[in-house]
Design a protein around this motif. Sequence first.
Motif, short mmCIF file in Angstrom:
data_model
loop_
_atom_site.label_atom_id
_atom_site.label_comp_id
_atom_site.label_asym_id
_atom_site.label_seq_id
_atom_site.Cartn_x
_atom_site.Cartn_y
_atom_site.Cartn_z
N GLU A 65 0.86 -1.18 0.00
CA GLU A 65 0.00 0.00 0.00
C GLU A 65 0.90 1.23 0.00
O GLU A 65 1.52 1.57 1.01
N TYR A 66 0.99 1.87 -1.16
CA TYR A 66 1.99 2.92 -1.34
C TYR A 66 1.30 4.10 -2.00
O TYR A 66 1.15 4.17 -3.22
N THR A 67 0.86 5.04 -1.18
CA THR A 67 0.18 6.24 -1.66
C THR A 67 0.97 7.46 -1.20
O THR A 67 2.09 7.35 -0.71
N GLN A 68 0.36 8.63 -1.34
CA GLN A 68 1.04 9.86 -0.94
C GLN A 68 1.29 9.87 0.57
O GLN A 68 2.29 10.45 1.03
N ALA A 69 0.42 9.22 1.33
CA ALA A 69 0.62 9.17 2.78
C ALA A 69 1.88 8.41 3.15
O ALA A 69 2.63 8.80 4.05
N GLN A 70 2.15 7.30 2.43
CA GLN A 70 3.37 6.53 2.70
C GLN A 70 4.61 7.26 2.18
O GLN A 70 5.68 7.19 2.79
N VAL A 71 4.47 7.97 1.06
CA VAL A 71 5.62 8.69 0.51
C VAL A 71 6.05 9.81 1.45
O VAL A 71 7.25 10.02 1.69
N SER A 72 5.09 10.52 2.01
CA SER A 72 5.41 11.64 2.91
C SER A 72 5.75 11.18 4.32
O SER A 72 6.15 12.00 5.14
N SER A 78 2.26 -0.93 4.30
CA SER A 78 1.74 -2.25 4.66
C SER A 78 1.71 -3.15 3.43
O SER A 78 1.55 -2.68 2.30
N PHE A 79 1.89 -4.44 3.70
CA PHE A 79 1.88 -5.44 2.63
C PHE A 79 0.44 -5.78 2.27
O PHE A 79 -0.36 -6.14 3.13
N GLN A 80 0.12 -5.70 0.97
CA GLN A 80 -1.24 -5.94 0.50
C GLN A 80 -1.39 -7.27 -0.24
O GLN A 80 -2.50 -7.64 -0.59
N GLY A 81 -0.30 -7.95 -0.51
CA GLY A 81 -0.40 -9.19 -1.27
C GLY A 81 -0.88 -8.92 -2.70
O GLY A 81 -0.34 -8.06 -3.40
N LEU A 82 -1.90 -9.63 -3.09
CA LEU A 82 -2.49 -9.46 -4.42
C LEU A 82 -3.65 -8.47 -4.41
O LEU A 82 -4.44 -8.45 -5.35
N ALA A 282 -0.87 6.61 -10.87
CA ALA A 282 0.30 6.76 -10.00
C ALA A 282 0.53 8.21 -9.59
O ALA A 282 0.80 8.49 -8.41
N PHE A 283 0.44 9.14 -10.53
CA PHE A 283 0.85 10.52 -10.25
C PHE A 283 -0.32 11.49 -10.10
O PHE A 283 -0.26 12.39 -9.28
#
Length: 320
Positions: A65-72, A78-82, A282-283
Amino acid sequence: MSRMTLTAPAPPAPADTAKRPVRHPRSRTGTSAWTPWLYLLPALAVLGALLVYPVYQLGLISFLEYTQAQVSGGAPTSFQGLGNYTALFTDPQFRQVLLATVVFAAACVAGTLAVGCALAVLLTRVRALPRLALMLAALGAWATPAVTGSTVWVFLFDADFGPVNKLLGLGDFSWTYGRYSAFALVLLEVVWCSFPFVMVTVYAGIRAVPTEVLEAAALDGASQWRIWRTVTAPLLRPILAVVTIQSVIWDFKVFTQIYVMTGGGGIAGQNLVLNVYAYQQAFASSRYSLGAAIGVVMLLILLAVTLVYLRLLRRQGEDL
């Protein structure tokens, strides 16, 4: 008897000589077998740094789970699997974009190969000066940056100032408003900037075909189309395999032409392809993990298409 020369018989070879294993030269030993790989090591290191690691990172992000919240740093990763792939394949828009990308890429590849092969044959039929002019014009189209070429094509087909509408008497018809007309306009631009590679490569292959074979087919009464289909094309099959695979890879991941000519994917996303869709997710939407999942899907599709095409060629006995 005084003129006879007696030669003593050679001494018998030792008994273990016949059983002694023959020593091969160093070029055939296991150590020297690695010599080609040592020469390839610098190139493999560069490819590993530029390709393997980014692909690894792309695959890793697609499972997170890689969004703007994780980038900042505002939220933990967190691992999301598939989970990202499940959300992707259950999205109706993704399935629509995937189908549009496959159909659009197939049309671009077919158009590029048809125009490139036809002009390659034409180059073998014209004199030196027209051949040089055609080669320079084609290389000029090939050398034009994608952004510049797309901007020029948008101007040529502009509804208000474009000369194409005036020549065709279309008035204020907008090519980028309708879905199919916009795709057709982008297809023409993609073929225009892609056919020179096919033309030059196939022309070089045709020049390598023995003239005796072509003259024999002509003497047997074969037409030019039949000579191409039954004589030239089979001899050029390895070259056609290379240009086909290259065209599939290039046209399947078209981004610049679609983004520039349709304003980011057309009205309400009607002209989206996978590359532009991944960019938006993505952006524009800051859903980097979902964009990475789209990139992985594109990579797997291209690998599958390439491997299937090479396997079909190997079944036909072609050495690639």
